[in-house]
Design an enzyme around this catalytic site. Structure first.
Site, PDB file in Angstrom:
ATOM      1  N   CYS A   1      -1.648  -2.790  -0.350  1.00  0.00           N
ATOM      2  CA  CYS A   1      -2.697  -3.223   0.566  1.00  0.00           C
ATOM      3  C   CYS A   1      -2.016  -3.791   1.798  1.00  0.00           C
ATOM      4  O   CYS A   1      -0.843  -4.166   1.744  1.00  0.00           O
ATOM      5  CB  CYS A   1      -3.534  -4.348  -0.036  1.00  0.00           C
ATOM      6  SG  CYS A   1      -4.535  -3.820  -1.434  1.00  0.00           S
TER       7      CYS A   1
ATOM      8  N   GLY B   1      -2.983   1.255   2.819  1.00  0.00           N
ATOM      9  CA  GLY B   1      -4.208   1.446   2.049  1.00  0.00           C
ATOM     10  C   GLY B   1      -5.262   2.154   2.863  1.00  0.00           C
ATOM     11  O   GLY B   1      -5.624   1.682   3.941  1.00  0.00           O
TER      12      GLY B   1
ATOM     13  N   ASN C   1      -2.665  -9.074  -1.092  1.00  0.00           N
ATOM     14  CA  ASN C   1      -1.797  -7.926  -1.368  1.00  0.00           C
ATOM     15  C   ASN C   1      -0.908  -8.275  -2.557  1.00  0.00           C
ATOM     16  O   ASN C   1      -0.271  -9.320  -2.566  1.00  0.00           O
ATOM     17  CB  ASN C   1      -0.939  -7.622  -0.130  1.00  0.00           C
ATOM     18  CG  ASN C   1       0.094  -6.518  -0.368  1.00  0.00           C
ATOM     19  OD1 ASN C   1       1.154  -6.534   0.233  1.00  0.00           O
ATOM     20  ND2 ASN C   1      -0.191  -5.574  -1.221  1.00  0.00           N
ATOM     21  N   GLY C   2      -0.870  -7.384  -3.535  1.00  0.00           N
ATOM     22  CA  GLY C   2      -0.062  -7.640  -4.743  1.00  0.00           C
ATOM     23  C   GLY C   2      -0.967  -7.653  -5.956  1.00  0.00           C
ATOM     24  O   GLY C   2      -2.189  -7.631  -5.823  1.00  0.00           O
TER      25      GLY C   2
ATOM     26  N   TYR D   1       9.832   3.477   0.283  1.00  0.00           N
ATOM     27  CA  TYR D   1       8.697   4.344   0.652  1.00  0.00           C
ATOM     28  C   TYR D   1       7.582   3.640   1.400  1.00  0.00           C
ATOM     29  O   TYR D   1       7.004   4.187   2.331  1.00  0.00           O
ATOM     30  CB  TYR D   1       8.113   4.978  -0.622  1.00  0.00           C
ATOM     31  CG  TYR D   1       6.756   5.603  -0.421  1.00  0.00           C
ATOM     32  CD1 TYR D   1       6.616   6.804   0.281  1.00  0.00           C
ATOM     33  CD2 TYR D   1       5.598   4.986  -0.911  1.00  0.00           C
ATOM     34  CE1 TYR D   1       5.369   7.376   0.472  1.00  0.00           C
ATOM     35  CE2 TYR D   1       4.349   5.559  -0.720  1.00  0.00           C
ATOM     36  CZ  TYR D   1       4.225   6.750  -0.020  1.00  0.00           C
ATOM     37  OH  TYR D   1       3.004   7.305   0.177  1.00  0.00           O
TER      38      TYR D   1
END
Ligand code: AMP
Length: 457
Positions: free
Chosen positions: A2, A28, A102-103, A242
């Site tokens: 995210c 995202g 996020n996470g 990535y």
């Protein structure tokens, strides 16, 4: 997976958050939202879809106020459903609380069960909602202390931006899995997942939020606390491989430079005779440049990516095979025909993408294909926020490299070694989480899995 972005202290807060989210779109693509406080009430706009599909002049003009936070979502915990779109907000006795996360937390289900036993009702299946409940239940006199005591209960990975009517809070878990940094623009503070979003709005990068740090920002003042016991840093190495954008600096280093180092190391470990090096655009580009520089083999562009496809709704038919791959990437036959090529891939997860791209290249007349992967085989799922499927779907968990080589259809296949990957990093190897490559999980993994698994079934 995210992206989060927040701003306090600018009359254009929501507009700048909107721009910030544009540059975090790679983190995202499923849903997005912005919440602001207009001086009297919380206002928001959220929807499934991309930033460009969600916001327009009309809905942005309603998001007034000098504080706003936003989110782009790729669901890892919580179903892909409109009720799970973030930022998540709730009103409780101490006021409004809005959260962008996020996470992945790894103790969400235990926490939710505990609170449901005491009468809590959850509207979503997101771990972010759990955090708002913990804050609402905390009974300190000081709201900042409520936030701290709520965060003390969390396990796993979180980079968070929270806002109330006049306070923006940034927090990073003590392991520091996910990135979060602080920026500044004309006296207004920004919190964001990646620095590329600061560049877009001409904001200054100030510093990273440190693992285990919480910052409280209000009325132009920033207060920093580090209340947690120290934990081993476990920065997500896959952000470098990535996930993050190459033009961002994360964890103190530029992503492009790290990827180039990975490619150089790959060339040292697995040289091969070939006419040129190419990438599958765009994710393999930086490592392919590194491979080319180190090996002295020229870099060529063998495939062109169509950047304008957005979402496609046409059902693939027998007439148009591999439609999804073809619409995205087209080989340049003139470059490829009869050539021996090294393809540098950033990673192989299920192997299906590489397989279909290799087929396309074969059809274009390539003579030899040597695939080099700029990370080691991915053998274990991620519980901290990267969408790696369950163990069974990870091709390298089930098969050896020879089998994968034949499945993908290349003449040779080599992966970067774990040591080589760590050697290419800007920090000591002990600073990183490498669980997806060696199953060595630095933080507790979920004992009980999310209720989504039941919902999905
Ligand atoms: P596949 O092996 O077919 O699963 O696809 C792997 C490719 O997808 C990689 O080359 C990356 O470019 C990209 N990728 C890597 N990790 C992820 C992820 N967690 N989610 C989506 N795409 C990914």
């Amino acid at each position: 997976m995210c992206g989060i972005f927040g701003m306090i202290g600018s009359k254009d807060a929501a507009n700048l958050v909107y721009l910030g989210l544009y540059s975090l779109q790679h983190r995202g693509e499923e849903s997005t939202g912005i919440v602001s406080y207009d001086g009297e009430k919380i206002v928001y706009h959220k929807s499934m879809g991309l930033v460009s599909e969600t916001f327009n002049e009309d809905n942005l003009s309603l998001l007034k106020g000098d504080i706003a936070i936003g989110h782009v979502r790729y669901s890892t915990t919580g179903l892909s459903h409109s009720k799970n779109i973030q930022p998540f907000f709730a009103k409780h006795k101490k006021g409004n609380i809005v959260i962008s996360h996020n996470g992945n937390l790894t103790n969400t289900v235990e926490l939710q069960n505990e609170m449901e036993d005491k009468g809590s009702i959850f509207q979503t299946t997101m771990d972010s909602e759990t955090i708002t409940h913990l804050i609402a239940r905390a009974s300190n006199k000081d709201f900042k202390k409520d936030i701290i005591s709520a965060l003390f209960r969390l396990e796993g990975a979180y980079s968070l931006i929270l806002m109330t009517d006049d306070l923006m809070v940034g927090a990073r878990d003590p392991h520091g899995f996910r990135p979060l940094c602080l920026g500044e623009l004309d006296g207004a503070y920004i919190l964001t997942s990646e620095t590329c979003s600061l560049d877009l709005i001409d904001a200054k990068y100030v510093r990273d939020i440190e693992p285990g740090e919480i910052v409280f920002i209000s009325k132009g003042k920033l207060e920093s606390v580090k209340p947690f016991p120290k934990k081993k840093h476990s920065l997500c190495i896959f952000e470098y491989i990535y996930f993050a954008r190459p033009d961002s600096d994360i964890f103190g280093e530029n992503v492009y430079s790290v990827r180039k180092n990975l490619g150089k190391q790959l060339a040292k470990e697995y040289p091969v005779d070939a006419d040129f090096v190419m990438s599958i655009p765009d994710s393999g580009n930086s490592a392919a440049v590194g491979y080319s520089h180190e090996s002295g083999i020229p870099f060529e562009i063998g495939m062109i990516r169509n950047h304008y496809i957005g979402r496609t709704f046409i059902q693939p038919s027998q007439l148009v095979r591999d439609f999804r791959v073809k619409i995205k990437l087209n080989p340049i036959k003139d470059v490829l025909k009869g050539k021996r090529v090294v393809i540098v891939e950033d990673s192989i997860v299920r192997g299906t993408t590489s397989r279909s791209r290799v087929r396309t290249l074969r059809k274009a007349g390539v003579k030899e294909i040597h695939m080099r992967v700029s990370c080691p085989p991915i053998i274990s799922p991620c519980y901290y926020g990267i969408d790696f499927p369950n163990k069974e779907e990870l091709i390298a968990n089930r098969h050896d490299i020879k089998w994968i080589k034949d499945f993908i259809g290349v003449d040779s296949l080599k992966y970067l070694s774990v040591d080589g990957m760590l050697k290419s990093m800007p920090k000591a190897k002990s600073e990183f989480c490498t669980a997806c490559f060696n199953g060595d999980y630095p933080a507790k993994i979920p004992k009980i899995f999310s209720k989504d698994i039941l919902e999905k079934a």
